[in-house]
Design a protein around this motif. Sequence first.
Motif, mmCIF file in Angstrom:
data_model
loop_
_atom_site.group_PDB
_atom_site.id
_atom_site.type_symbol
_atom_site.label_atom_id
_atom_site.label_comp_id
_atom_site.label_asym_id
_atom_site.label_seq_id
_atom_site.Cartn_x
_atom_site.Cartn_y
_atom_site.Cartn_z
ATOM 1 N N PHE A 244 0.809 -1.210 0.000
ATOM 2 C CA PHE A 244 0.000 0.000 0.000
ATOM 3 C C PHE A 244 0.849 1.269 0.000
ATOM 4 C CE2 PHE A 244 -2.692 -3.289 2.042
ATOM 5 C CZ PHE A 244 -3.663 -3.363 1.059
ATOM 6 N N THR A 245 2.168 1.124 -0.192
ATOM 7 C CA THR A 245 3.046 2.287 -0.323
ATOM 8 C C THR A 245 3.335 2.528 -1.795
ATOM 9 O OG1 THR A 245 5.132 1.046 -0.165
ATOM 10 C CG2 THR A 245 4.107 1.729 1.893
ATOM 11 N N GLN A 246 3.270 3.776 -2.214
ATOM 12 C CA GLN A 246 3.471 4.175 -3.618
ATOM 13 C C GLN A 246 2.637 3.293 -4.557
ATOM 14 O OE1 GLN A 246 7.570 4.635 -4.852
ATOM 15 N NE2 GLN A 246 8.095 5.910 -3.105
ATOM 16 N N SER A 247 1.451 2.904 -4.114
ATOM 17 C CA SER A 247 0.687 1.947 -4.904
ATOM 18 C C SER A 247 -0.713 2.477 -5.207
ATOM 19 C CB SER A 247 0.576 0.615 -4.156
ATOM 20 O OG SER A 247 -0.518 0.619 -3.264
ATOM 21 N N ASN A 248 -1.446 1.692 -5.977
ATOM 22 C CA ASN A 248 -2.848 2.018 -6.281
ATOM 23 C C ASN A 248 -3.728 0.812 -5.955
ATOM 24 O OD1 ASN A 248 -1.941 0.381 -8.368
ATOM 25 N ND2 ASN A 248 -2.235 1.920 -9.969
ATOM 26 N N LEU A 249 -3.476 0.242 -4.777
ATOM 27 C CA LEU A 249 -4.212 -0.950 -4.354
ATOM 28 C C LEU A 249 -5.147 -0.684 -3.181
ATOM 29 C CD1 LEU A 249 -1.320 -3.578 -4.583
ATOM 30 C CD2 LEU A 249 -3.072 -3.042 -6.290
ATOM 31 N N GLY A 250 -5.297 0.565 -2.783
ATOM 32 C CA GLY A 250 -6.215 0.867 -1.696
ATOM 33 C C GLY A 250 -6.048 2.291 -1.206
ATOM 34 N N ILE A 251 -6.954 2.698 -0.323
ATOM 35 C CA ILE A 251 -6.908 4.018 0.311
ATOM 36 C C ILE A 251 -6.671 3.792 1.801
ATOM 37 C CG2 ILE A 251 -8.148 6.137 0.835
ATOM 38 C CD1 ILE A 251 -9.811 5.704 -1.672
ATOM 39 N N VAL A 252 -5.537 4.262 2.298
ATOM 40 C CA VAL A 252 -5.206 4.094 3.715
ATOM 41 C C VAL A 252 -5.916 5.185 4.515
ATOM 42 C CG1 VAL A 252 -3.363 3.998 5.425
ATOM 43 C CG2 VAL A 252 -2.991 3.051 3.129
ATOM 44 N N THR A 253 -6.715 4.772 5.483
ATOM 45 C CA THR A 253 -7.525 5.720 6.255
ATOM 46 C C THR A 253 -7.053 5.874 7.699
ATOM 47 O OG1 THR A 253 -9.086 3.909 6.644
ATOM 48 C CG2 THR A 253 -9.611 5.461 4.874
ATOM 49 N N LYS A 254 -6.202 4.975 8.179
ATOM 50 C CA LYS A 254 -5.590 5.105 9.509
ATOM 51 C C LYS A 254 -4.196 4.487 9.450
ATOM 52 C CE LYS A 254 -9.853 4.827 12.321
ATOM 53 N NZ LYS A 254 -10.804 4.579 11.227
ATOM 54 N N MET A 255 -3.286 5.049 10.253
ATOM 55 C CA MET A 255 -1.932 4.502 10.326
ATOM 56 C C MET A 255 -1.376 4.705 11.725
ATOM 57 S SD MET A 255 1.535 5.577 8.223
ATOM 58 C CE MET A 255 1.809 7.019 9.262
ATOM 59 N N GLY A 256 -0.733 3.660 12.236
ATOM 60 C CA GLY A 256 -0.008 3.795 13.482
ATOM 61 C C GLY A 256 1.403 4.277 13.215
ATOM 62 N N VAL A 257 1.973 4.990 14.171
ATOM 63 C CA VAL A 257 3.328 5.503 14.021
ATOM 64 C C VAL A 257 4.043 5.422 15.358
ATOM 65 C CG1 VAL A 257 2.592 7.908 14.412
ATOM 66 C CG2 VAL A 257 4.725 7.466 13.208
ATOM 67 N N TRP A 258 5.317 5.050 15.313
ATOM 68 C CA TRP A 258 6.149 5.047 16.509
ATOM 69 C C TRP A 258 6.765 6.428 16.701
ATOM 70 C CZ3 TRP A 258 9.134 -0.085 15.169
ATOM 71 C CH2 TRP A 258 8.282 -1.173 15.408
ATOM 72 N N LEU A 259 6.690 6.944 17.915
ATOM 73 C CA LEU A 259 7.273 8.230 18.254
ATOM 74 C C LEU A 259 8.590 8.028 18.998
ATOM 75 C CD1 LEU A 259 3.979 9.930 19.470
ATOM 76 C CD2 LEU A 259 5.033 10.084 17.212
ATOM 77 N N MET A 260 9.434 9.027 18.970
ATOM 78 C CA MET A 260 10.772 8.910 19.553
ATOM 79 C C MET A 260 10.795 9.476 20.976
ATOM 80 S SD MET A 260 14.326 10.475 18.076
ATOM 81 C CE MET A 260 15.746 10.733 19.124
#
Length: 561
Positions: A244-260
């Motif tokens: 799903f990165t640089q792709s056309n296979l879906g729409i990402v509506t939420k993402m988790g992220v690690w903070l420093m």
Amino acid sequence: MTTLEEISSIEDEKLILPPDVNPSALRDAFVELVHTVGAENLQIITSDRIMPDGQGDYFNLPKEHDLFYAMDKNTFLASAIVAPGSVEETSTIVKVANKYLVPLWPVSRGRNLGYGGAAPRIRGSIVVDLGIRMNRVLNVDPKNATALLEPGVSYFDLHNHLQKNGIHHLWIDNPDLGGGSVLGNTLERGAGYTPYGEHFSMHCGLEVVLPNGEIIRTGMGALPGNNTWQLFQYGYGPYHDGIFTQSNLGIVTKMGVWLMPDPGGYQAYHFSFPRDDDLPAIVEVIRDLRLKMIIQNAPTIRNALLDAAVYGPKSQYTSSTEVLTEEEVGEIASKISVGHWNVYGALYGPKPLRDLQWEIVRTAFLTIPGATYRFPEEVDKSSGLSIIHMRDETLKGLPNTYELGWLNWRGPGGSLLGFSPISPTTGEDANKQYQMVKKRFTQFGFDYMGTFVVGWRELHHIVCLTFDKTNPTERRNAHRCISLLIDDAAREGYGEYRTHLCFMDQIASVYNWNGNALLKFNETLKDALDPNGIMAPGKSGIWPARFRGRGFEIVPEEPKL
């Protein structure tokens, strides 16, 4: 805002029609979208409603076309912009698109500057603008240093959320410009400059609307009631997030992220090097220190003109309109107190650890004749921030927009095309790329402005081609210059990791090992998941079956030189 009455009153010839869609079908799709998101959240673009040149900027971007168009302004033009407010509305939009075969082009905030902005690859697509209404920080876990974000959350938004809620012990990592989407930059595999600078590596868990409208969660998110979605990236079974990165296979509506977590201490530094031919030695020093993790973050090796452009246009330094010579670049570097090449980096951790690191770093760089160093604290701020202060903020995760100055280097009409090849981290490869780009830039009348960013083991060469979009000759020269560089780089084994809309097909064509096996695999995935071909057709050079071979690809028009 678009009312039902307005939809019916638009003249056919003013509609921006996508392929295979007639005016009646497009109107029916618009009506269903109004029922889905409300009239206030659909904007129809017609031939007489395109943002004029001179009105758009970074803070007021056009969503229907590329602000920095290198081809004709109307080449990449949307038929409408729809703003969903939830994953459920996003799913419904996708189902409507399938019903009427209207292509969609999802964007987070549309600030992909130098790479196409929010403009769709296929003319007539509906831009799905996730940044207007889906812009919440859904959760921050202070103990485990994670966050869950919607697409519209910018780096400024995330930083401000942490500060407002007293979560001062967590840092973010941001790229050069802080107004873009955290989610969007990660999906484009962008990067920042702290030890958490490899953004995709620091994401954890996605929610995705597939091309048929179905909603999935990846990793641990597929387990109902789980409490580890933002803690463990992989879950069970095949790992899907990468597709799903640089792709056309879906729409990402939420993402988790690690903070420093706050590292317990921090010190930025700037090394300057006086000669143009110092580049190979600088890269050799950094590779050794980076591999050993003595340098913990991704340091940048910036050309003097990139620093100069942050302060002001070319006319501020010289009356010459020609490509600047090495000597002239050196004169400008002296005026702004930087070197011909400049390394901006930082030390992270308690002071005893930083002192040990610094001694090694300082000793290594000073083996290069003429090298000098300074710290931000030593540079007076009374007459305004200098470049070392600006980089200091970025290196500790404080979002800003200082680097917008690049756009004005050539004066009014300033625009940007990015060229971003990857190479091994060796002095030989860095110099080969630098000379290759300088040669083409000189051929087409552009000053070289660029930076080398050292990742874990690879070297990103981020080249900024600034041009006047209001000048057709400059547009053509800029487009041709990058097109030729793509082939120059491929012949040397260098491939771009990211590109503008108008070069997606060309770059996909040079990743052609084993008879284009990778592209064929991508097309197989595309056809299986998106049989109607409605999800961002042409993104990254991947076309669905119904568009394939119909002339939508953009290939170099002139013989390769």
